[in-house]
Design a protein around this motif. Sequence first.
Motif, PDB file in Angstrom:
ATOM      1  N   PHE A 221      -0.502 -46.879 -67.569  1.00  0.00           N
ATOM      2  CA  PHE A 221       0.094 -45.568 -67.826  1.00  0.00           C
ATOM      3  C   PHE A 221      -1.028 -44.539 -67.819  1.00  0.00           C
ATOM      4  O   PHE A 221      -2.067 -44.733 -68.449  1.00  0.00           O
ATOM      5  N   PHE A 222      -0.831 -43.438 -67.095  1.00  0.00           N
ATOM      6  CA  PHE A 222      -1.878 -42.444 -66.901  1.00  0.00           C
ATOM      7  C   PHE A 222      -1.495 -41.103 -67.525  1.00  0.00           C
ATOM      8  O   PHE A 222      -0.379 -40.618 -67.316  1.00  0.00           O
ATOM      9  N   GLU A 223      -2.416 -40.516 -68.279  1.00  0.00           N
ATOM     10  CA  GLU A 223      -2.286 -39.137 -68.765  1.00  0.00           C
ATOM     11  C   GLU A 223      -3.425 -38.358 -68.142  1.00  0.00           C
ATOM     12  O   GLU A 223      -4.575 -38.459 -68.566  1.00  0.00           O
ATOM     13  N   ILE A 224      -3.112 -37.577 -67.117  1.00  0.00           N
ATOM     14  CA  ILE A 224      -4.140 -36.943 -66.299  1.00  0.00           C
ATOM     15  C   ILE A 224      -4.374 -35.490 -66.719  1.00  0.00           C
ATOM     16  O   ILE A 224      -3.437 -34.711 -66.841  1.00  0.00           O
ATOM     17  N   VAL A 225      -5.628 -35.150 -66.931  1.00  0.00           N
ATOM     18  CA  VAL A 225      -6.012 -33.774 -67.261  1.00  0.00           C
ATOM     19  C   VAL A 225      -5.846 -32.903 -66.017  1.00  0.00           C
ATOM     20  O   VAL A 225      -6.281 -33.268 -64.923  1.00  0.00           O
ATOM     21  N   HIS A 226      -5.227 -31.762 -66.201  1.00  0.00           N
ATOM     22  CA  HIS A 226      -4.976 -30.859 -65.070  1.00  0.00           C
ATOM     23  C   HIS A 226      -6.262 -30.190 -64.608  1.00  0.00           C
ATOM     24  O   HIS A 226      -6.942 -29.503 -65.363  1.00  0.00           O
ATOM     25  N   GLN A 227      -6.610 -30.405 -63.343  1.00  0.00           N
ATOM     26  CA  GLN A 227      -7.737 -29.733 -62.700  1.00  0.00           C
ATOM     27  C   GLN A 227      -7.307 -29.392 -61.273  1.00  0.00           C
ATOM     28  O   GLN A 227      -7.292 -30.266 -60.403  1.00  0.00           O
ATOM     29  N   GLU A 228      -6.961 -28.150 -61.076  1.00  0.00           N
ATOM     30  CA  GLU A 228      -6.351 -27.739 -59.805  1.00  0.00           C
ATOM     31  C   GLU A 228      -7.233 -28.013 -58.590  1.00  0.00           C
ATOM     32  O   GLU A 228      -6.741 -28.361 -57.520  1.00  0.00           O
ATOM     33  N   LYS A 229      -8.548 -27.872 -58.748  1.00  0.00           N
ATOM     34  CA  LYS A 229      -9.455 -28.039 -57.613  1.00  0.00           C
ATOM     35  C   LYS A 229      -9.957 -29.474 -57.456  1.00  0.00           C
ATOM     36  O   LYS A 229     -10.730 -29.769 -56.544  1.00  0.00           O
ATOM     37  N   ARG A 230      -9.529 -30.365 -58.365  1.00  0.00           N
ATOM     38  CA  ARG A 230      -9.939 -31.771 -58.251  1.00  0.00           C
ATOM     39  C   ARG A 230      -8.717 -32.671 -58.383  1.00  0.00           C
ATOM     40  O   ARG A 230      -8.392 -33.147 -59.473  1.00  0.00           O
TER      41      ARG A 230
ATOM     42  N   PHE B 239       2.238 -40.598 -65.846  1.00  0.00           N
ATOM     43  CA  PHE B 239       3.101 -41.486 -65.074  1.00  0.00           C
ATOM     44  C   PHE B 239       2.622 -42.921 -65.239  1.00  0.00           C
ATOM     45  O   PHE B 239       1.519 -43.168 -65.747  1.00  0.00           O
ATOM     46  N   SER B 240       3.455 -43.860 -64.811  1.00  0.00           N
ATOM     47  CA  SER B 240       3.085 -45.270 -64.882  1.00  0.00           C
ATOM     48  C   SER B 240       3.153 -45.882 -63.494  1.00  0.00           C
ATOM     49  O   SER B 240       3.902 -45.440 -62.637  1.00  0.00           O
ATOM     50  N   VAL B 241       2.328 -46.913 -63.294  1.00  0.00           N
ATOM     51  CA  VAL B 241       2.287 -47.622 -62.015  1.00  0.00           C
ATOM     52  C   VAL B 241       2.314 -49.117 -62.292  1.00  0.00           C
ATOM     53  O   VAL B 241       1.566 -49.612 -63.134  1.00  0.00           O
ATOM     54  N   LYS B 242       3.183 -49.840 -61.564  1.00  0.00           N
ATOM     55  CA  LYS B 242       3.213 -51.297 -61.611  1.00  0.00           C
ATOM     56  C   LYS B 242       2.856 -51.802 -60.229  1.00  0.00           C
ATOM     57  O   LYS B 242       3.565 -51.524 -59.260  1.00  0.00           O
ATOM     58  N   SER B 243       1.758 -52.539 -60.137  1.00  0.00           N
ATOM     59  CA  SER B 243       1.307 -53.041 -58.843  1.00  0.00           C
ATOM     60  C   SER B 243       0.705 -54.431 -59.027  1.00  0.00           C
ATOM     61  O   SER B 243      -0.480 -54.576 -59.320  1.00  0.00           O
TER      62      SER B 243
ATOM     63  N   ILE C 237       6.233 -52.251 -55.609  1.00  0.00           N
ATOM     64  CA  ILE C 237       5.379 -51.371 -56.398  1.00  0.00           C
ATOM     65  C   ILE C 237       6.288 -50.326 -57.039  1.00  0.00           C
ATOM     66  O   ILE C 237       7.173 -49.778 -56.370  1.00  0.00           O
ATOM     67  N   GLU C 238       6.059 -50.051 -58.313  1.00  0.00           N
ATOM     68  CA  GLU C 238       6.896 -49.080 -59.025  1.00  0.00           C
ATOM     69  C   GLU C 238       6.044 -47.942 -59.580  1.00  0.00           C
ATOM     70  O   GLU C 238       4.987 -48.175 -60.159  1.00  0.00           O
ATOM     71  N   VAL C 239       6.516 -46.729 -59.391  1.00  0.00           N
ATOM     72  CA  VAL C 239       5.871 -45.537 -59.936  1.00  0.00           C
ATOM     73  C   VAL C 239       6.926 -44.750 -60.699  1.00  0.00           C
ATOM     74  O   VAL C 239       7.985 -44.436 -60.148  1.00  0.00           O
ATOM     75  N   ALA C 240       6.657 -44.440 -61.966  1.00  0.00           N
ATOM     76  CA  ALA C 240       7.609 -43.690 -62.791  1.00  0.00           C
ATOM     77  C   ALA C 240       6.900 -42.489 -63.410  1.00  0.00           C
ATOM     78  O   ALA C 240       5.831 -42.642 -63.999  1.00  0.00           O
ATOM     79  N   VAL C 241       7.486 -41.318 -63.270  1.00  0.00           N
ATOM     80  CA  VAL C 241       6.881 -40.084 -63.770  1.00  0.00           C
ATOM     81  C   VAL C 241       7.498 -39.717 -65.113  1.00  0.00           C
ATOM     82  O   VAL C 241       8.718 -39.601 -65.242  1.00  0.00           O
ATOM     83  N   VAL C 242       6.643 -39.546 -66.098  1.00  0.00           N
ATOM     84  CA  VAL C 242       7.096 -39.121 -67.424  1.00  0.00           C
ATOM     85  C   VAL C 242       7.080 -37.603 -67.507  1.00  0.00           C
ATOM     86  O   VAL C 242       8.018 -36.978 -67.994  1.00  0.00           O
ATOM     87  N   THR C 243       5.991 -36.995 -67.056  1.00  0.00           N
ATOM     88  CA  THR C 243       5.894 -35.531 -67.018  1.00  0.00           C
ATOM     89  C   THR C 243       5.173 -35.122 -65.743  1.00  0.00           C
ATOM     90  O   THR C 243       4.357 -35.871 -65.197  1.00  0.00           O
ATOM     91  N   GLY C 244       5.462 -33.918 -65.276  1.00  0.00           N
ATOM     92  CA  GLY C 244       4.755 -33.388 -64.118  1.00  0.00           C
ATOM     93  C   GLY C 244       5.329 -33.827 -62.791  1.00  0.00           C
ATOM     94  O   GLY C 244       6.521 -34.103 -62.658  1.00  0.00           O
ATOM     95  N   LYS C 245       4.466 -33.945 -61.785  1.00  0.00           N
ATOM     96  CA  LYS C 245       4.882 -34.261 -60.416  1.00  0.00           C
ATOM     97  C   LYS C 245       3.802 -35.094 -59.740  1.00  0.00           C
ATOM     98  O   LYS C 245       2.618 -34.822 -59.895  1.00  0.00           O
ATOM     99  N   VAL C 246       4.213 -36.103 -58.972  1.00  0.00           N
ATOM    100  CA  VAL C 246       3.261 -36.917 -58.217  1.00  0.00           C
ATOM    101  C   VAL C 246       3.771 -37.113 -56.793  1.00  0.00           C
ATOM    102  O   VAL C 246       4.974 -37.057 -56.536  1.00  0.00           O
ATOM    103  N   ALA C 247       2.845 -37.361 -55.879  1.00  0.00           N
ATOM    104  CA  ALA C 247       3.177 -37.673 -54.491  1.00  0.00           C
ATOM    105  C   ALA C 247       2.744 -39.099 -54.212  1.00  0.00           C
ATOM    106  O   ALA C 247       1.597 -39.472 -54.488  1.00  0.00           O
ATOM    107  N   VAL C 248       3.653 -39.903 -53.682  1.00  0.00           N
ATOM    108  CA  VAL C 248       3.367 -41.303 -53.374  1.00  0.00           C
ATOM    109  C   VAL C 248       3.289 -41.445 -51.853  1.00  0.00           C
ATOM    110  O   VAL C 248       4.179 -40.981 -51.142  1.00  0.00           O
ATOM    111  N   SER C 249       2.227 -42.085 -51.360  1.00  0.00           N
ATOM    112  CA  SER C 249       2.044 -42.172 -49.911  1.00  0.00           C
ATOM    113  C   SER C 249       1.340 -43.466 -49.525  1.00  0.00           C
ATOM    114  O   SER C 249       0.798 -44.179 -50.366  1.00  0.00           O
ATOM    115  N   ASN C 250       1.371 -43.768 -48.225  1.00  0.00           N
ATOM    116  CA  ASN C 250       0.553 -44.844 -47.657  1.00  0.00           C
ATOM    117  C   ASN C 250      -0.016 -44.344 -46.334  1.00  0.00           C
ATOM    118  O   ASN C 250       0.044 -43.141 -46.041  1.00  0.00           O
TER     119      ASN C 250
END
Length: 314
Positions: free
Chosen positions: A154-163, A182-186, A193-206
């Motif tokens: 489970f990830f709690e990411i600090v907001h840094q717009e330029k990074r 968000f959380s990731v199961k891999s 693979i499962e990705v679940a967002v608790v807050t905010g927004k994420v983009a999933v890609s390959n």
Amino acid sequence: MTEEQAKELLQKYLDKRVNPQELKKVEEWYATLNQERIELAADRKAAIGEQTLVRLQAAMRQKPKHDKVFKIQSFVRIAATVLLIITLGISIWKLNTKVKPENQVTVVTGNTDRKRITLSDGSVVLLGPSAKLCYPKAFASNNRQIALKEGEAFFEIVHQEKRPFTVHTTSGVDISVLGTSFSVKSYRASKHIEVAVVTGKVAVSNKKGNLGTLIKDEFLTYDKSAGRVAIGKTKAMTFIELAFDGASLEQVINKLQYVYSIRISLSDSALSKLKSTAVFSSRQSPEEILDIICSLHHLKFNGSKNHKTFNIYR
């Protein structure tokens, strides 16, 4: 090889003027030493090599009193010295040509272990059992990248717009965010693979492109073998703390926008400098938090019907 030839070859090697045949001769000579690698800093090795070379040259200039005895002892001493310098020289050469490994940290959890990891930018990772995470001790100046090799986190990411922050998985699926949780199961043994967002927004890609963009309370399941993607809605079971200690209203707004994937505007730019100290939870609705913040500063706010856009005014 005579002493003079050894001296000349050594000097050419140190000056990096040896041809391939001479380099091979030096390396073959070095291989016969069968010595353990000397672990010294490159600058220390160079200094020792230079000092030894000076001593070697001085020894060669000395005139012996007992010619026969000196020739035997001198040759042994000089040969040993030359071998030492060549050992140091080749060690330095190998050190300089070898690519330095990245300053990575690897954390592995046991079957029943859970670990809390704080990254260099202040982001937090809660690592589940039987998991493996690799991350740098310090992030690069333009991005933040880590790798979830196995398990759940489970990830709690600090907001840094330029990074932007990216989580890489072994199956080639990447999760990119700016600031969210968000959380990731891999798992290697699982076909999903499962990705679940608790807050905010994420983009999933390959490698083929974007698999989906998720917002609060959404999840994505990716079938690794079939390449199929499913996106659904789920009720968030995990909540994060939103703490503000003397933060400006602009900072508070930026945080809320990323946590709830909403838009907040100010009717007067001067309001952005107002300071706030409070602690909230993502369990609370954005309206509830805005109501408290506005009450602290005697402000008002209104929102759109879809609860995605808000405006703060006097």
